[in-house]
Write a protein that holds these residues in place. Structure first.
Motif, PDB file in Angstrom:
ATOM      1  N   ARG A  45       0.823  -1.204   0.000  1.00 30.40           N
ATOM      2  CA  ARG A  45       0.000   0.000   0.000  1.00 30.40           C
ATOM      3  C   ARG A  45       0.862   1.260   0.000  1.00 30.40           C
ATOM      4  N   VAL A  46       2.022   1.190   0.637  1.00 30.91           N
ATOM      5  CA  VAL A  46       2.931   2.338   0.659  1.00 30.91           C
ATOM      6  C   VAL A  46       3.670   2.469  -0.669  1.00 30.91           C
ATOM      7  N   GLY A  47       3.875   1.319  -1.358  1.00 31.20           N
ATOM      8  CA  GLY A  47       4.647   1.318  -2.588  1.00 31.20           C
ATOM      9  C   GLY A  47       6.096   0.994  -2.359  1.00 31.20           C
ATOM     10  N   LEU A  48       6.373   0.245  -1.279  1.00 32.48           N
ATOM     11  CA  LEU A  48       7.726  -0.170  -0.948  1.00 32.48           C
ATOM     12  C   LEU A  48       7.793  -1.687  -0.896  1.00 32.48           C
ATOM     13  N   THR A  49       9.002  -2.220  -0.927  1.00 32.44           N
ATOM     14  CA  THR A  49       9.192  -3.625  -0.614  1.00 32.44           C
ATOM     15  C   THR A  49       9.142  -3.780   0.902  1.00 32.44           C
ATOM     16  N   GLN A  50       9.013  -5.029   1.387  1.00 33.58           N
ATOM     17  CA  GLN A  50       9.044  -5.246   2.830  1.00 33.58           C
ATOM     18  C   GLN A  50      10.384  -4.786   3.405  1.00 33.58           C
ATOM     19  N   ALA A  51      11.444  -5.019   2.665  1.00 28.86           N
ATOM     20  CA  ALA A  51      12.762  -4.568   3.127  1.00 28.86           C
ATOM     21  C   ALA A  51      12.800  -3.047   3.246  1.00 28.86           C
ATOM     22  N   GLY A  52      12.084  -2.372   2.336  1.00 29.78           N
ATOM     23  CA  GLY A  52      12.025  -0.913   2.390  1.00 29.78           C
ATOM     24  C   GLY A  52      11.335  -0.421   3.649  1.00 29.78           C
ATOM     25  N   VAL A  53      10.245  -1.082   4.025  1.00 24.92           N
ATOM     26  CA  VAL A  53       9.552  -0.713   5.261  1.00 24.92           C
ATOM     27  C   VAL A  53      10.433  -0.995   6.466  1.00 24.92           C
ATOM     28  N   LEU A  54      11.132  -2.150   6.438  1.00 24.53           N
ATOM     29  CA  LEU A  54      11.995  -2.533   7.559  1.00 24.53           C
ATOM     30  C   LEU A  54      13.217  -1.625   7.680  1.00 24.53           C
ATOM     31  N   HIS A  55      13.498  -0.855   6.643  1.00 22.98           N
ATOM     32  CA  HIS A  55      14.560   0.134   6.727  1.00 22.98           C
ATOM     33  C   HIS A  55      14.189   1.230   7.725  1.00 22.98           C
ATOM     34  N   TYR A  56      12.883   1.505   7.855  1.00 21.95           N
ATOM     35  CA  TYR A  56      12.400   2.550   8.762  1.00 21.95           C
ATOM     36  C   TYR A  56      11.930   1.992  10.102  1.00 21.95           C
ATOM     37  N   PHE A  57      11.411   0.773  10.098  1.00 19.37           N
ATOM     38  CA  PHE A  57      10.905   0.130  11.306  1.00 19.37           C
ATOM     39  C   PHE A  57      11.452  -1.286  11.342  1.00 19.37           C
ATOM     40  N   SER A  58      12.043  -1.669  12.457  1.00 16.92           N
ATOM     41  CA  SER A  58      12.792  -2.920  12.512  1.00 16.92           C
ATOM     42  C   SER A  58      11.938  -4.170  12.386  1.00 16.92           C
ATOM     43  N   SER A  59      10.634  -4.062  12.671  1.00 16.96           N
ATOM     44  CA  SER A  59       9.753  -5.221  12.638  1.00 16.96           C
ATOM     45  C   SER A  59       8.308  -4.749  12.574  1.00 16.96           C
TER      46      SER A  59
END
Length: 214
Positions: A45-59
């Motif tokens: 929904r954000v338009g990122l990969t899961q790794a991209g989200v985990l770059h900002y939040f660890s889990s």
């Protein structure tokens, strides 16, 4: 540069991207609950990969913490350094329920996550336990002040009354979410408080900020 889902690269300031992730996560948790919402869904929904989200939040649990902190920081900022005293604080709770009718997403998020938090090892369990205890303490203190000022009679038990008030507010929120037109939360909350303490609440004399109530 951040790689978006699908391989496109879009440059976004980190603070802006983090705020967008929190907004989407808040909406997703409110719609689906923490347990049912997946990190993959939020990332999509954000338009990122899961790794991209985990770059900002660890889990995923870290993302939930960020969402809850965002909710609290907004409430604390609007509450300011002072709270109304005595019965004025109970009026403040009534005004908060009135404002909650204008922020359905926040109310849904709170209700869904609070219900889920009773399950074993839910990451928000301590948060909600502490939050309820904090709110109960505020209401008890306000009732103690009201008794000391002669606003409420000695027959009112602050501890029990505080728990009933909080339970009423939560129950009305649930009814309102299921059928918004069926209940006026502010009117019902005030009627219940007046019945519990045996006297009318003072009128609103100024714009009350939002309280940390549910």
């Amino acid at each position: 540069m951040t790689r978006e889902a699908g391989g496109t690269r879009v440059r976004r300031p980190p603070a802006e991207r983090r705020a967008e992730i929190l907004r989407i996560a808040m909406e997703t948790f409110a719609d689906r609950g923490y347990q049912s919402a997946s990190l993959a869904e939020i990332a999509d929904r954000v338009g990122l990969t899961q790794a991209g989200v985990l770059h900002y939040f660890s889990s995923k649990a870290g993302l939930l913490t960020g969402v809850l902190d965002l909710r609290d920081s907004t409430d604390i900022e609007e509450l300011g350094n002072e709270r109304p005293q005595g019965l004025a604080f109970l009026r403040h709770l009534v005004e908060t329920t009135r404002r909650n009718a204008e922020r359905e997403g926040i109310v849904r998020l709170y209700t869904v996550l609070a219900a889920e938090s009773v399950t074993a090892e839910h990451p928000a369990q301590d948060y909600f336990r502490d939050r309820y205890q904090g709110l109960l303490t505020l209401v008890v203190e306000a009732l103690d002040e009201a008794q000391a000022q002669g606003e409420v009679g000695p027959d009112v038990d602050p501890g029990t009354t505080a728990r009933v008030i909080v339970a009423i507010m939560d129950g009305l929120q649930l009814q309102w979410l299921l059928e918004p037109g069926s209940v006026d939360m502010a009117k019902a909350t005030e009627a219940a408080i007046v019945r519990l303490i045996g006297r009318d609440l003072p009128p609103t004399t100024r714009p009350f900020p939002l309280s940390p109530a549910p």
